[in-house]
Design a protein around this motif. Structure first.
Motif, PDB file in Angstrom:
ATOM      1  N   GLY A   9      36.361  35.342  33.450  1.00  0.00           N
ATOM      2  CA  GLY A   9      36.739  36.589  32.774  1.00  0.00           C
ATOM      3  C   GLY A   9      37.423  37.603  33.675  1.00  0.00           C
ATOM      4  N   ALA A  10      37.452  37.343  34.983  1.00  0.00           N
ATOM      5  CA  ALA A  10      38.159  38.265  35.873  1.00  0.00           C
ATOM      6  C   ALA A  10      39.606  37.826  36.114  1.00  0.00           C
ATOM      7  CB  ALA A  10      37.423  38.388  37.208  1.00  0.00           C
ATOM      8  N   GLY A  11      40.012  36.745  35.465  1.00  0.00           N
ATOM      9  CA  GLY A  11      41.392  36.271  35.588  1.00  0.00           C
ATOM     10  C   GLY A  11      42.275  36.900  34.518  1.00  0.00           C
ATOM     11  N   PHE A  12      43.463  36.381  34.401  1.00  0.00           N
ATOM     12  CA  PHE A  12      44.473  36.953  33.496  1.00  0.00           C
ATOM     13  C   PHE A  12      44.029  36.908  32.026  1.00  0.00           C
ATOM     14  CE2 PHE A  12      48.508  35.311  31.234  1.00  0.00           C
ATOM     15  CZ  PHE A  12      48.830  36.563  30.705  1.00  0.00           C
ATOM     16  N   ILE A  13      43.868  35.718  31.487  1.00  0.00           N
ATOM     17  CA  ILE A  13      43.578  35.633  30.045  1.00  0.00           C
ATOM     18  C   ILE A  13      42.139  36.063  29.771  1.00  0.00           C
ATOM     19  CG2 ILE A  13      43.668  34.186  27.978  1.00  0.00           C
ATOM     20  CD1 ILE A  13      45.560  32.305  29.461  1.00  0.00           C
ATOM     21  N   GLY A  14      41.220  35.677  30.671  1.00  0.00           N
ATOM     22  CA  GLY A  14      39.810  36.029  30.469  1.00  0.00           C
ATOM     23  C   GLY A  14      39.609  37.534  30.370  1.00  0.00           C
ATOM     24  N   ASN A  32      30.233  37.753  31.679  1.00  0.00           N
ATOM     25  CA  ASN A  32      31.409  37.214  32.370  1.00  0.00           C
ATOM     26  C   ASN A  32      30.959  36.520  33.656  1.00  0.00           C
ATOM     27  OD1 ASN A  32      33.812  36.793  33.767  1.00  0.00           O
ATOM     28  ND2 ASN A  32      34.172  38.979  34.182  1.00  0.00           N
ATOM     29  N   LEU A  33      31.067  35.190  33.688  1.00  0.00           N
ATOM     30  CA  LEU A  33      30.696  34.426  34.889  1.00  0.00           C
ATOM     31  C   LEU A  33      31.976  34.044  35.619  1.00  0.00           C
ATOM     32  CD1 LEU A  33      28.474  32.867  36.537  1.00  0.00           C
ATOM     33  CD2 LEU A  33      29.050  30.880  35.127  1.00  0.00           C
ATOM     34  N   ASP A  34      32.140  34.582  36.812  1.00  0.00           N
ATOM     35  CA  ASP A  34      33.385  34.334  37.546  1.00  0.00           C
ATOM     36  C   ASP A  34      33.076  34.223  39.032  1.00  0.00           C
ATOM     37  OD1 ASP A  34      36.025  34.786  38.842  1.00  0.00           O
ATOM     38  OD2 ASP A  34      36.679  35.125  36.783  1.00  0.00           O
ATOM     39  N   ALA A  35      33.695  33.249  39.682  1.00  0.00           N
ATOM     40  CA  ALA A  35      33.472  33.049  41.119  1.00  0.00           C
ATOM     41  C   ALA A  35      34.320  33.991  41.963  1.00  0.00           C
ATOM     42  CB  ALA A  35      33.783  31.601  41.488  1.00  0.00           C
ATOM     43  N   THR A  37      37.718  33.851  42.728  1.00  0.00           N
ATOM     44  CA  THR A  37      38.651  33.174  43.632  1.00  0.00           C
ATOM     45  C   THR A  37      39.821  34.131  43.864  1.00  0.00           C
ATOM     46  OG1 THR A  37      40.024  32.250  41.887  1.00  0.00           O
ATOM     47  CG2 THR A  37      38.058  30.967  42.533  1.00  0.00           C
ATOM     48  N   TYR A  38      40.873  33.645  44.515  1.00  0.00           N
ATOM     49  CA  TYR A  38      42.046  34.506  44.744  1.00  0.00           C
ATOM     50  C   TYR A  38      42.591  35.077  43.437  1.00  0.00           C
ATOM     51  CZ  TYR A  38      45.297  31.274  42.618  1.00  0.00           C
ATOM     52  OH  TYR A  38      45.964  30.524  41.695  1.00  0.00           O
ATOM     53  N   ALA A  39      42.331  34.359  42.309  1.00  0.00           N
ATOM     54  CA  ALA A  39      42.913  34.761  41.014  1.00  0.00           C
ATOM     55  C   ALA A  39      42.006  35.684  40.213  1.00  0.00           C
ATOM     56  CB  ALA A  39      43.243  33.519  40.183  1.00  0.00           C
ATOM     57  N   GLY A  40      40.786  35.898  40.691  1.00  0.00           N
ATOM     58  CA  GLY A  40      39.847  36.719  39.928  1.00  0.00           C
ATOM     59  C   GLY A  40      39.788  38.120  40.502  1.00  0.00           C
ATOM     60  N   ASN A  41      39.924  39.114  39.650  1.00  0.00           N
ATOM     61  CA  ASN A  41      40.052  40.493  40.113  1.00  0.00           C
ATOM     62  C   ASN A  41      39.247  41.403  39.202  1.00  0.00           C
ATOM     63  OD1 ASN A  41      40.854  42.979  40.978  1.00  0.00           O
ATOM     64  ND2 ASN A  41      43.051  42.641  40.658  1.00  0.00           N
ATOM     65  N   LEU A  42      38.136  41.925  39.694  1.00  0.00           N
ATOM     66  CA  LEU A  42      37.287  42.783  38.851  1.00  0.00           C
ATOM     67  C   LEU A  42      37.966  44.095  38.482  1.00  0.00           C
ATOM     68  CD1 LEU A  42      33.696  42.335  40.273  1.00  0.00           C
ATOM     69  CD2 LEU A  42      34.638  41.479  38.139  1.00  0.00           C
ATOM     70  N   GLU A  43      38.967  44.457  39.251  1.00  0.00           N
ATOM     71  CA  GLU A  43      39.699  45.685  38.926  1.00  0.00           C
ATOM     72  C   GLU A  43      40.297  45.584  37.518  1.00  0.00           C
ATOM     73  OE1 GLU A  43      42.710  46.552  41.866  1.00  0.00           O
ATOM     74  OE2 GLU A  43      43.338  48.338  40.768  1.00  0.00           O
ATOM     75  N   ASN A  44      40.607  44.358  37.090  1.00  0.00           N
ATOM     76  CA  ASN A  44      41.155  44.159  35.740  1.00  0.00           C
ATOM     77  C   ASN A  44      40.204  44.674  34.667  1.00  0.00           C
ATOM     78  OD1 ASN A  44      42.877  42.679  37.268  1.00  0.00           O
ATOM     79  ND2 ASN A  44      42.569  40.706  36.245  1.00  0.00           N
ATOM     80  N   LEU A  45      38.905  44.753  34.991  1.00  0.00           N
ATOM     81  CA  LEU A  45      37.883  45.029  33.975  1.00  0.00           C
ATOM     82  C   LEU A  45      37.302  46.428  34.097  1.00  0.00           C
ATOM     83  CD1 LEU A  45      36.447  41.474  34.289  1.00  0.00           C
ATOM     84  CD2 LEU A  45      37.298  42.449  32.147  1.00  0.00           C
ATOM     85  N   ARG A  46      37.985  47.297  34.840  1.00  0.00           N
ATOM     86  CA  ARG A  46      37.482  48.669  35.023  1.00  0.00           C
ATOM     87  C   ARG A  46      37.170  49.342  33.693  1.00  0.00           C
ATOM     88  NH1 ARG A  46      40.759  51.095  40.089  1.00  0.00           N
ATOM     89  NH2 ARG A  46      39.092  50.748  41.577  1.00  0.00           N
ATOM     90  N   GLY A  47      37.994  49.065  32.693  1.00  0.00           N
ATOM     91  CA  GLY A  47      37.852  49.731  31.398  1.00  0.00           C
ATOM     92  C   GLY A  47      36.618  49.330  30.611  1.00  0.00           C
ATOM     93  N   VAL A  48      35.937  48.276  31.023  1.00  0.00           N
ATOM     94  CA  VAL A  48      34.733  47.861  30.267  1.00  0.00           C
ATOM     95  C   VAL A  48      33.473  47.833  31.127  1.00  0.00           C
ATOM     96  CG1 VAL A  48      35.915  46.473  28.513  1.00  0.00           C
ATOM     97  CG2 VAL A  48      35.211  45.381  30.657  1.00  0.00           C
ATOM     98  N   GLU A  49      33.604  48.129  32.419  1.00  0.00           N
ATOM     99  CA  GLU A  49      32.436  47.849  33.272  1.00  0.00           C
ATOM    100  C   GLU A  49      31.248  48.766  32.969  1.00  0.00           C
ATOM    101  OE1 GLU A  49      34.318  49.993  37.249  1.00  0.00           O
ATOM    102  OE2 GLU A  49      34.230  47.826  37.145  1.00  0.00           O
ATOM    103  N   TYR A  54      28.638  44.653  28.130  1.00  0.00           N
ATOM    104  CA  TYR A  54      29.339  43.811  29.104  1.00  0.00           C
ATOM    105  C   TYR A  54      28.509  43.641  30.377  1.00  0.00           C
ATOM    106  CZ  TYR A  54      32.595  42.524  32.816  1.00  0.00           C
ATOM    107  OH  TYR A  54      33.182  41.909  33.888  1.00  0.00           O
ATOM    108  N   THR A  55      28.410  42.392  30.843  1.00  0.00           N
ATOM    109  CA  THR A  55      27.706  42.105  32.104  1.00  0.00           C
ATOM    110  C   THR A  55      28.564  41.166  32.948  1.00  0.00           C
ATOM    111  OG1 THR A  55      25.621  42.124  30.893  1.00  0.00           O
ATOM    112  CG2 THR A  55      25.566  41.167  33.105  1.00  0.00           C
ATOM    113  N   PHE A  56      28.649  41.475  34.231  1.00  0.00           N
ATOM    114  CA  PHE A  56      29.343  40.565  35.146  1.00  0.00           C
ATOM    115  C   PHE A  56      28.331  39.831  36.020  1.00  0.00           C
ATOM    116  CE2 PHE A  56      30.995  39.837  39.476  1.00  0.00           C
ATOM    117  CZ  PHE A  56      31.876  38.806  39.150  1.00  0.00           C
ATOM    118  N   VAL A  57      28.527  38.513  36.141  1.00  0.00           N
ATOM    119  CA  VAL A  57      27.704  37.715  37.055  1.00  0.00           C
ATOM    120  C   VAL A  57      28.655  36.946  37.960  1.00  0.00           C
ATOM    121  CG1 VAL A  57      26.022  35.839  37.256  1.00  0.00           C
ATOM    122  CG2 VAL A  57      25.900  37.413  35.307  1.00  0.00           C
ATOM    123  N   ARG A  58      28.489  37.145  39.264  1.00  0.00           N
ATOM    124  CA  ARG A  58      29.346  36.364  40.155  1.00  0.00           C
ATOM    125  C   ARG A  58      28.721  34.982  40.328  1.00  0.00           C
ATOM    126  NH1 ARG A  58      32.014  38.084  45.941  1.00  0.00           N
ATOM    127  NH2 ARG A  58      33.538  36.397  45.957  1.00  0.00           N
TER     128      ARG A  58
END
Ligand code: NAD
Ligand code: DAU
Length: 351
Positions: A9-14, A32-35, A37-49, A54-58
């Protein structure tokens, strides 16, 4: 309340999907379970954090204990599996991680879903599941291989992948199919065409070309630039996934396309015009090995059976997308520099 495990969920489509679902439905919770990687960016989700839904799990989808823990802790009843290595060029130089993440990761998720949702998980003959559960695999049109000048991919087109990336996605699709057939797990697969829109990593054609235009850098066009892709706005893709979750027939595959076939060189010229640059920046470089010549999706099944249709015209989608990258040059530069990875440490410490 539906609890959706979104992987990647920290990638483009997710990330676009998380915004879409929380913005469209009141009665959903997203984990949102996301490792990262270089393609995952939590900044993309600032609007929902700060959204309590919404819950993020690395975590890594290949890590069985981590995946089981998410199912146990949150009572997941729906999985939308985006997490993957997604870039064809990277798969050509380093295929191994694609096999591991895309195939084994899918296997771990399927097994965890089966064990958590099956009413008698130790009985291999039991095909009964908790009411309302669903596993949706986000796949790609690349599993069908390449088209010539005519024809379109339907759900019945034979699988014929050509790159290590698409072969790994095809393998994952076959695992999903097998869990549906053997265990009766309620699954769907969606196969979509090339997405474009906000938050796409600037290694992919459209954001790469926009960035290079803004910097006045050469535009690398593979081969003759006449390869054709069928462009789908990411928000239309998110709506299609939501539609399949709500209305899709259990076990079915749905193709999702934007009805927007364009040669790469046309896309490059559009970006040049939108950014006020001229064609002197174009460089034809050596072609991608095994480069698929043309993709085109036949949308008939999802449009006629489920009532989904793309809402974006390509003109509107491209104009909004170029504007988004113009408005978010700082985001692009942070992503390219890898600096966004610091954001995680600042926001979440050692979580
Ligand atoms: P992306 O590369 O932007 O994002 C992938 C995400 O997955 C990242 O957040 C990354 O950190 C995460 N991830 C990678 N490995 C992981 C792992 N082992 N465990 C947990 N998380 C992990 O990808 P995207 O473009 O958003 O694509 C999402 C999905 O859609 C992929 O499955 C891809 O194959 C599929 N797809 C993409 C397109 C497209 O045009 N982008 C088209 C068709 C299908
Ligand atoms: O079709 C769906 C697929 O679309 C997804 O499954 C993949 O995850 C996604 O990355 C995308 O794959 P492509 O290879 O089509 O996308 P990409 O943006 O890498 O390239 C689009 C086209 O542009 C392709 O024909 C290669 C070409 N290209 C790409 C780059 C990055 C260039 O000519 N120059 C470039 O620098």
């Amino acid at each position: 309340m539906q609890t959706i495990l979104v992987t990647g969920g920290a990638g483009f489509i997710g990330s676009n999907f998380i915004y879409y679902m929380l913005g469209t439905h009141d009665d959903v919770r997203i984990v949102n379970l996301d490792a990262l990687t270089y393609a995952g960016n939590l900044e993309n989700l600032r609007g929902v954090e700060l959204d309590p839904r919404y819950t993020f799990v690395r975590g890594d989808v290949r890590d069985k204990a981590a995946v089981d823990a998410v199912f146990d802790a949150y009572g997941v009843d729906t999985v939308v599996h985006f997490a993957a290595e997604s870039h064809v060029d990277r798969s050509i130089t380093n295929p191994e991680i694609f096999l591991s993440t895309n195939i084994l990761g899918t296997g771990v998720l399927l097994e965890s879903a089966k064990r958590h949702w099956n009413l008698r998980p130790d009985d291999k003959y039991c095909r009964e599941y908790r009411a309302g559960v669903r596993y949706l695999q986000v796949s790609t049109d690349e599993v069908y291989g390449a088209l010539g000048k005519t024809g379109m991919f339907t759900e019945a087109t034979p699988l014929s992948p050509n790159s290590p990336y698409s072969a790994s996605k095809t393998s994952a699709d076959l695992l999903v199919r097998a869990y549906g057939e053997t265990y009766g797990l309620p699954v769907n697969i969606t196969r979509c065409s090339n997405n474009y829109g906000p938050y796409q990593f600037p290694e992919k054609l459209i954001p790469l070309m926009i960035r290079n235009c803004l910097l006045g850098k050469p535009l690398p066009v593979y081969g003759d630039g006449m390869q054709v892709r069928d462009w789908l706005h990411v928000r239309d893709h998110c709506a299609a996934i939501d539609t399949v979750l709500r209305k899709g027939r259990v076990g079915d595959v749905y193709n999702v396309g934007g009805n927007n076939e364009k040669a790469n060189i046309e896309i490059v010229r559009l970006v040049l015009a939108a950014t006020g640059r001229d064609e002197s920046l174009i460089r034809h470089v050596q072609d991608r090995p095994g480069h698929d010549r043309r993709y085109a999706i036949d949308n008939t099944k999802i449009t006629t059976e489920l009532g989904w249709a793309p809402a974006y015209t390509f003109e509107r989608g491209m104009s909004e997308t170029v504007q988004w990258y113009l408005d978010n040059t700082a985001w692009v530069e942070r992503v390219v520099s890898g600096e966004y990875q610091n954001y995680y440490d600042t926001m979440y410490g050692n979580v």
